[in-house]
Design a protein around this motif. Structure first.
Motif, mmCIF file in Angstrom:
data_model
loop_
_atom_site.group_PDB
_atom_site.id
_atom_site.type_symbol
_atom_site.label_atom_id
_atom_site.label_comp_id
_atom_site.label_asym_id
_atom_site.label_seq_id
_atom_site.Cartn_x
_atom_site.Cartn_y
_atom_site.Cartn_z
ATOM 1 N N HIS A 18 85.538 18.721 132.898
ATOM 2 C CA HIS A 18 85.445 18.685 131.567
ATOM 3 C C HIS A 18 84.313 19.467 130.845
ATOM 4 N N GLU A 30 92.269 23.129 125.152
ATOM 5 C CA GLU A 30 91.482 22.414 126.382
ATOM 6 C C GLU A 30 91.241 21.685 127.446
ATOM 7 N N PHE A 39 83.444 25.780 125.053
ATOM 8 C CA PHE A 39 83.505 26.095 123.683
ATOM 9 C C PHE A 39 82.221 25.217 122.640
ATOM 10 N N TRP A 56 93.063 23.956 130.164
ATOM 11 C CA TRP A 56 91.556 24.179 131.060
ATOM 12 C C TRP A 56 90.988 23.221 131.527
ATOM 13 N N VAL A 66 84.271 22.910 130.320
ATOM 14 C CA VAL A 66 84.828 23.654 129.088
ATOM 15 C C VAL A 66 84.677 22.879 128.241
#
Length: 76
Positions: free
Chosen positions: A38, A20, A45, A23, A41
């Motif tokens: 963020h 994470e 997720f 990325w 990501v």
């Protein structure tokens, strides 16, 4: 045996966290903004968790060995 399984869960979580962060760093370089990186990501997720639950959730309840299923999913 329980300590070994706990260690594997811990290492799996650490590996996911490292992915994470990597990325997020790559996307922040690409987008020029860390907040957007963020957000992407985190959304990816959580979307993956939701999709995995929708697809594999009903089948996971029918499996007799949950630890083996988890191992195969980690390898995948």
């Amino acid at each position: 045996m329980n300590n070994f399984i706990s260690l594997l869960f811990f290492l799996s979580g650490i590996t996911g966290l490292v992915y994470e962060v990597l990325w997020a760093k790559y996307l922040s370089l690409l987008l020029g903004n860390t907040a957007q990186a963020h957000t992407i990501v985190l959304a990816t997720f959580l979307g993956g968790l939701a999709l995995g639950n929708a697809i594999l959730g009903p089948q996971a309840d029918k499996v007799s060995n949950h630890l083996r299923l988890y191992g195969w999913l980690e390898l995948g």
